[in-house]
Design an enzyme around this catalytic site. Sequence first.
Site, PDB file in Angstrom:
ATOM      1  N   LEU A 116      19.214  15.614  25.603  1.00 20.51           N
ATOM      2  CA  LEU A 116      18.553  16.978  25.898  1.00 20.51           C
ATOM      3  C   LEU A 116      19.414  18.319  25.756  1.00 20.51           C
ATOM      4  CD1 LEU A 116      16.313  16.151  28.977  1.00 20.51           C
ATOM      5  CD2 LEU A 116      15.772  16.377  26.867  1.00 20.51           C
ATOM      6  N   HIS A 117      18.975  19.434  25.095  1.00 18.68           N
ATOM      7  CA  HIS A 117      19.739  20.605  25.081  1.00 18.68           C
ATOM      8  C   HIS A 117      19.037  21.799  25.070  1.00 18.68           C
ATOM      9  CE1 HIS A 117      19.045  20.211  20.832  1.00 18.68           C
ATOM     10  NE2 HIS A 117      19.463  21.341  20.615  1.00 18.68           N
ATOM     11  N   ARG A 118      17.753  21.636  24.609  1.00 18.91           N
ATOM     12  CA  ARG A 118      16.883  22.853  24.309  1.00 18.91           C
ATOM     13  C   ARG A 118      16.619  23.737  25.589  1.00 18.91           C
ATOM     14  NH1 ARG A 118      16.108  23.453  19.117  1.00 18.91           N
ATOM     15  NH2 ARG A 118      16.152  21.425  17.780  1.00 18.91           N
ATOM     16  N   ARG A 169      26.021  22.823  27.926  1.00 24.71           N
ATOM     17  CA  ARG A 169      24.634  23.518  28.264  1.00 24.71           C
ATOM     18  C   ARG A 169      24.159  22.764  29.207  1.00 24.71           C
ATOM     19  NH1 ARG A 169      21.578  27.738  25.496  1.00 24.71           N
ATOM     20  NH2 ARG A 169      19.674  27.992  26.834  1.00 24.71           N
ATOM     21  N   ASP A 196      15.303  15.985  22.235  1.00 25.82           N
ATOM     22  CA  ASP A 196      14.815  17.310  21.745  1.00 25.82           C
ATOM     23  C   ASP A 196      15.480  17.662  20.484  1.00 25.82           C
ATOM     24  OD1 ASP A 196      16.973  18.139  22.995  1.00 25.82           O
ATOM     25  OD2 ASP A 196      16.023  19.251  24.488  1.00 25.82           O
TER      26      ASP A 196
END
Length: 364
Positions: free
Chosen positions: A208-210, A243, A282
């Site tokens: 997950l990074h968005r 992030r 994602d």
Amino acid sequence: MLISIIAGARPNFMKIAPIVDAIKRAKDGGRDISYRLIHTGQHYDKKMSGDFFEQLGIPEPDANLEAGGGTQAEQTAAIMVRFENELQENRPDLVLVVGDVTSTMACAITAQKLHIPVAHVEAGIRSGDWTMPEEINRLVTDSITNYFFTTSEVANKNLSDSGISDDRIFFVGNTMIDTLLKQMPNFSKPSFWDEYNLAEKQYLIMTLHRPSNVDDGAQLSDLLNVLEGGSHDLPVIFPVHPRTKNNLEKFGIQLKNVKTVDPLGYLEFNYLVKHAKGVITDSGGITEETTVMGVPCMTLRTSTERPETCDIGTNELLGTDPAALSKALEKLLSNEWKKGGIPPLWDGQTAGRIVDNLCEIFEV
């Protein structure tokens, strides 16, 4: 014929590796073709760049622009200024860009302003979501590209619908799959495999990074809570993007079944994907790899630029509602997931087709 090949971020490296190999083969076969490899430095963490050159057998770049960091605009400007200097000192016959990262767009613009033609590998893909910086990069790059190398018939249609003539569109397949198939025998078990008691098809893996998933504390917490409670005690391996790691700490999110690990190299990560019960992501590129490896994939996005992974492959687009993830997990764990197939020309031979076409275009 001299080609400047651009690599800027993690996905680029997987896409250029087979192109470099194909150029070397063509040169060895008597073609007057060579390349200059330019690393823009967009990603500068070793796990996000250096390891990929080592693991995929990519030679050291001929130049590193070291243009990492800053805002989107600052990074774009830095790449353009430094790449302009590179082109003036080492002018090629063609600039070849891949994918949809900032480096792709910035280098395409810079080349065209110096009247150097541009080839775009993975051209024509569209999500329709202009909130994604990648979509802007795709649109701008394709609006000034000379030669379009595509991964699917959907991409071909997107380009044709935008007014691109058929003689500039080359349906060649997917170079990321070239790398995947070549490297599959080299996949390696990560060091924590035994520590977490992992076993074939008895764990999940997630990325997950968005911003839509990780920048809101409630959204991120709700998604992870679904995995904590809905994975039926299967461990969930979560290589954490920098992030996302910062946000987990900021929001004070504690995890049990979800095991956070540092970002992994290509060979270790894809070992995990190949042997997983399923993948939650994602990302876009991962959906291509899961499709070819026949691994169920759940995409936490409202749009995808790779619809063939859903229409043909093993991917399902869930949106960002945690309730949809819960239902998808039930389906997966009940062994009701679709089998899927492999899209046309995703056969490991794409880079050779690209280089053959370029040799024909430039008559070398």
